[in-house]
Design an enzyme around this catalytic site. Structure first.
Site, PDB file in Angstrom:
ATOM      1  N   HIS A 177       0.832  -1.205   0.000  1.00  9.00           N
ATOM      2  CA  HIS A 177       0.000   0.000   0.000  1.00  9.00           C
ATOM      3  C   HIS A 177       0.865   1.254   0.000  1.00  9.00           C
ATOM      4  O   HIS A 177       0.622   2.196  -0.756  1.00  9.00           O
ATOM      5  CB  HIS A 177      -0.943  -0.024   1.205  1.00  9.00           C
ATOM      6  CG  HIS A 177      -2.105   0.899   1.056  1.00  9.00           C
ATOM      7  ND1 HIS A 177      -2.198   2.074   1.745  1.00  9.00           N
ATOM      8  CD2 HIS A 177      -3.204   0.833   0.276  1.00  9.00           C
ATOM      9  CE1 HIS A 177      -3.323   2.675   1.406  1.00  9.00           C
ATOM     10  NE2 HIS A 177      -3.957   1.942   0.510  1.00  9.00           N
ATOM     11  N   HIS A 198      -4.887   6.269  -5.498  1.00  6.50           N
ATOM     12  CA  HIS A 198      -6.057   6.905  -4.885  1.00  6.50           C
ATOM     13  C   HIS A 198      -6.509   8.106  -5.718  1.00  6.50           C
ATOM     14  O   HIS A 198      -5.805   8.529  -6.618  1.00  6.50           O
ATOM     15  CB  HIS A 198      -5.736   7.359  -3.462  1.00  6.50           C
ATOM     16  CG  HIS A 198      -5.394   6.205  -2.581  1.00  6.50           C
ATOM     17  ND1 HIS A 198      -4.102   5.800  -2.373  1.00  6.50           N
ATOM     18  CD2 HIS A 198      -6.175   5.336  -1.905  1.00  6.50           C
ATOM     19  CE1 HIS A 198      -4.101   4.745  -1.592  1.00  6.50           C
ATOM     20  NE2 HIS A 198      -5.346   4.424  -1.293  1.00  6.50           N
ATOM     21  N   HIS A 207      -7.631  -1.780  -5.096  1.00  8.69           N
ATOM     22  CA  HIS A 207      -7.848  -2.354  -3.766  1.00  8.69           C
ATOM     23  C   HIS A 207      -8.530  -3.718  -3.834  1.00  8.69           C
ATOM     24  O   HIS A 207      -8.314  -4.558  -2.979  1.00  8.69           O
ATOM     25  CB  HIS A 207      -8.610  -1.365  -2.882  1.00  8.69           C
ATOM     26  CG  HIS A 207      -7.790  -0.164  -2.501  1.00  8.69           C
ATOM     27  ND1 HIS A 207      -7.686   0.939  -3.304  1.00  8.69           N
ATOM     28  CD2 HIS A 207      -6.989   0.079  -1.426  1.00  8.69           C
ATOM     29  CE1 HIS A 207      -6.874   1.819  -2.730  1.00  8.69           C
ATOM     30  NE2 HIS A 207      -6.432   1.336  -1.598  1.00  8.69           N
ATOM     31  N   HIS A 332     -15.110   5.789   2.945  1.00  4.61           N
ATOM     32  CA  HIS A 332     -13.787   5.149   2.947  1.00  4.61           C
ATOM     33  C   HIS A 332     -12.771   5.947   3.748  1.00  4.61           C
ATOM     34  O   HIS A 332     -12.124   5.437   4.651  1.00  4.61           O
ATOM     35  CB  HIS A 332     -13.286   4.958   1.503  1.00  4.61           C
ATOM     36  CG  HIS A 332     -11.805   4.794   1.431  1.00  4.61           C
ATOM     37  ND1 HIS A 332     -10.957   5.814   1.039  1.00  4.61           N
ATOM     38  CD2 HIS A 332     -11.002   3.751   1.774  1.00  4.61           C
ATOM     39  CE1 HIS A 332      -9.708   5.390   1.122  1.00  4.61           C
ATOM     40  NE2 HIS A 332      -9.706   4.141   1.566  1.00  4.61           N
ATOM     41  N   HIS A 336     -10.768   5.546   7.707  1.00  7.98           N
ATOM     42  CA  HIS A 336      -9.315   5.658   7.928  1.00  7.98           C
ATOM     43  C   HIS A 336      -9.024   6.666   9.039  1.00  7.98           C
ATOM     44  O   HIS A 336      -8.228   6.415   9.938  1.00  7.98           O
ATOM     45  CB  HIS A 336      -8.610   6.118   6.649  1.00  7.98           C
ATOM     46  CG  HIS A 336      -8.272   4.993   5.716  1.00  7.98           C
ATOM     47  ND1 HIS A 336      -7.181   4.175   5.898  1.00  7.98           N
ATOM     48  CD2 HIS A 336      -8.885   4.553   4.597  1.00  7.98           C
ATOM     49  CE1 HIS A 336      -7.136   3.279   4.917  1.00  7.98           C
ATOM     50  NE2 HIS A 336      -8.169   3.481   4.113  1.00  7.98           N
ATOM     51  N   PHE A 353      -1.601   6.731   4.487  1.00  8.81           N
ATOM     52  CA  PHE A 353      -1.512   5.629   3.529  1.00  8.81           C
ATOM     53  C   PHE A 353      -0.262   4.767   3.726  1.00  8.81           C
ATOM     54  O   PHE A 353      -0.291   3.572   3.500  1.00  8.81           O
ATOM     55  CB  PHE A 353      -1.530   6.156   2.099  1.00  8.81           C
ATOM     56  CG  PHE A 353      -2.893   6.584   1.646  1.00  8.81           C
ATOM     57  CD1 PHE A 353      -4.030   5.911   2.072  1.00  8.81           C
ATOM     58  CD2 PHE A 353      -3.049   7.647   0.773  1.00  8.81           C
ATOM     59  CE1 PHE A 353      -5.288   6.298   1.641  1.00  8.81           C
ATOM     60  CE2 PHE A 353      -4.303   8.043   0.340  1.00  8.81           C
ATOM     61  CZ  PHE A 353      -5.424   7.362   0.775  1.00  8.81           C
ATOM     62  N   HIS A 366     -11.496  -2.497   4.015  1.00  8.70           N
ATOM     63  CA  HIS A 366     -11.529  -2.448   2.560  1.00  8.70           C
ATOM     64  C   HIS A 366     -12.401  -3.535   1.941  1.00  8.70           C
ATOM     65  O   HIS A 366     -12.849  -3.393   0.806  1.00  8.70           O
ATOM     66  CB  HIS A 366     -10.119  -2.433   1.966  1.00  8.70           C
ATOM     67  CG  HIS A 366      -9.681  -1.028   1.685  1.00  8.70           C
ATOM     68  ND1 HIS A 366     -10.006  -0.367   0.523  1.00  8.70           N
ATOM     69  CD2 HIS A 366      -9.021  -0.133   2.456  1.00  8.70           C
ATOM     70  CE1 HIS A 366      -9.540   0.868   0.575  1.00  8.70           C
ATOM     71  NE2 HIS A 366      -8.934   1.046   1.736  1.00  8.70           N
TER      72      HIS A 366
END
Ligand code: C2O
Length: 581
Positions: A177, A198, A207, A332, A336, A353, A366
């Site tokens: 990632h 992203h 993903h 999403h 996080h 990230f 995810h």
């Protein structure tokens, strides 16, 4: 009762090239022709001297740059090519702090081999069924499933110790990632131009593949090909807390780097999908969440790219926050932020990230993000859910499979998840029926306008206080229109959020489950060279007009409410335009 039309957020990431003058010239031969002639440098050939290699890459880029007389992207666009692992920069991982790009002391590069092949989806007889992580009563069969999941993560973590170069190890998996998001990979043939998965249409397919290989590896480590990752059903009130199996210190699925107030025994255990919300009443939080879900899945997107994210092609500089689709930027990112520990320098683990993959909860989160893609696909809409652009379909990534083989996969092969051998156990989706309640009596525009100013008088402005502005409409009443808040300039080092309401007589900005709520702008502090970013916020209004039951008016009153750090935001102007399909 309200509605989050869109929430735009960005995690600490890599939105701009490190040196845009290094991007590929428009007239060079096609990438494939040159690829085979590229010299290869292995990750270890210069004794870990990654700086040398970066310099060398910069040198190469300089050559390209010299002939780069035509600016902008070349006319014949190309898909994003898989990264060249031999060119991964072990010192290339960065993030932003205090307005500066700072190097992270972490080598995210995978082991390198030049034996590579195209991945073929294997045939299967029984699909792997991903179970919901949060459920009311835990039947013994599920307890067994979750124990298996934990056991498999333990096997993966063991590899970190016994063979740190094994690409199936937990840290190696987490680093994937980081490598795709924080700078170590450049786009092939574009030295200095970051590869970023992203804020674009690559978000869902990348993903999906990432989880696919992670799941297959876990299954193979415990010798159970039917093993499936549980999904964190945060879209359902029953799932709006951290799944318990991840929360026991000392167990393989635990991660200490989480916001302590958000663990099940913490002070605010209910998930909020609205970043920066200060609501504490769980009923209001849940209602806000369901409205946000409704809006990002159904109410707001009016095209496939609205939901999936904007086009991102070979040679493009990575997009900023506004390139992501409604789901990526909404629920999403909110999860996080909600899980990461704000007490850590870079909000590790989930809040950045580069470190997100270190939290086993990432994969569970995810899985639900991926499930949202599958659900959205099946919701009837008056637009096509398919993106047929060949640049999308041919975009490709590299992963290690469960047999430690380096394989190349395409976006096209990730579109039908059932072909990939897995499914989701069905669970409730109450947000599907959570469209904000329609107003019966339209707002009284005349009296609303008395407290508002004209666009010309008000803008540009710094968002120190709530403002109300009268904005003319191209068509009267209910029409297919978009609100554009233009030239939003933000300080990149600050968390910034503001909310937008249309014809709002009640002025309750914390209640986003109301018909008048148009959406929000959220910016997390993030990595870019410049201290400031400029962007636009676009909010589709067609459904909102229905919800507020707008009269045949020629204008609306837009309320803009600073929620976090309004003084770090200036807004150029506001207008309403016919929606562009
Ligand atoms: Cu690649 Cu949830 O981020």
């Amino acid at each position: 009762m309200a509605s989050l039309q869109s929430s735009f957020t960005v995690l600490a990431t890599t939105p701009t090239p490190r040196n845009s003058s290094l991007s590929k010239p428009s007239l060079l031969p096609t990438t494939n022709a040159r690829r085979s002639h590229r010299f290869r440098v292995s990750c270890s050939s210069n004794g870990g001297g990654g700086v040398d290699r970066r310099n060398m890459l910069l040198g190469l880029g300089g050559l390209y740059g010299a002939s780069n007389l035509i600016s902008g992207r070349k006319a014949n666009a190309d898909p994003i090519l898989p990264p060249d692992l031999s060119q991964c920069d072990p010192t290339g991982a960065t993030t932003t702090s205090g307005g500066q790009t700072v190097s992270l002391d972490v080598d995210c590069c995978p082991p390198y081999t030049d034996i590579q092949s195209d991945y073929k989806l294997p045939s299967f007889t029984t699909p792997r069924v991903r179970p919901a992580a949060n459920r009311g009563t835990l039947k013994p069969e599920y307890i067994a499933k979750y124990q298996l999941a934990i056991q498999s993560v333990k096997r993966m973590r063991d590899l970190d110790v016994t063979d740190p170069d094994d690409p199936r190890g937990f840290t190696q998996q987490a680093n994937i990632h980081c490598a795709y998001c924080n700078g170590p990979y450049d786009q092939p043939d574009h030295p200095g131009l970051d590869l970023q998965v992203h804020n674009s249409w690559l978000f869902f397919p990348f993903h999906r593949w990432y989880l696919y290989f992670f799941e297959r590896i876990l299954g193979s480590l415990i010798d159970d090909p039917t093993f499936a990752i549980p999904y964190w059903n945060w879209d359902n009130p029953r799932g709006m807390f951290m799944p318990e199996m991840f929360t026991f210190p000392g167990t393989p699925a635990y991660d200490a780097n989480r916001d302590p107030s958000h663990i099940p025994t913490g002070t605010n255990p209910v998930v909020t999908l609205n970043v920066g919300s200060t609501v504490t009443d769980p009923v209001q939080i849940i209602s806000n969440n369901l409205t946000q879900m409704y809006n990002e899945m159904i109410g707001t997107p009016a095209s496939a790219t609205d939901f999936m994210g904007q086009p991102y092609r070979d040679g493009d500089a990575p997009h900023g926050f506004s390139g992501g689709g409604t789901s990526e930027q909404g629920s999403h990112t909110a999860i996080h932020v909600w899980v990461g520990d704000p007490n850590n320098e870079y909000n590790e683990d989930m809040g950045n990230f580069y470190s997100a993959g270190r939290d086993p909860l990432f994969y569970c989160h995810h899985a639900n993000v991926d499930r949202m893609w599958t659900l959205w696909k099946d919701i009837p809409a008056d637009y096509s859910k398919e993106i047929t652009d060949p640049d999308f379909l041919k975009s490709a990534f590299m992963f290690y499979d469960k047999n430690k083989n380096l394989v190349r996969v395409t976006v096209a092969d990730a579109l039908d998840y059932k072909r990939m051998g897995y499914e989701y156990e069905p669970s409730n989706t109450p947000w599907m029926n959570y469209r904000p309640q329609q107003r019966l009596v339209p707002a009284n525009l005349e009296s609303l306008s008395k407290t508002a100013q004209t666009v010309a008088k008000l803008f540009p402005l710094t968002l120190n206080n709530t403002v109300k502005v009268i904005v003319p409409k191209p068509a009267t009443g209910k029409a297919d229109e978009t609100l554009v808040i233009e030239n939003i300039v933000t300080d990149n080092t600050k968390l910034v959020k503001f909310g937008v309401f249309i014809n709002d007589e009640d002025d309750k900005p914390e209640e986003v489950d109301r018909a008048e709520y148009a959406g929000s702008f959220t910016q997390l502090p993030h990595r870019v060279k410049a201290k400031q970013s400029t962007g636009n916020l676009r909010l589709n209004l067609k459904e909102l007009y229905e919800n507020i039951n707008i009269a045949d008016d020629k204008s609306v009153v837009v309320t803009i409410v600073p929620i976090i750090n309004g003084s770090a935001v200036t807004i150029g102007s506001v207008k309403i335009v016919p929606r562009v399909a």
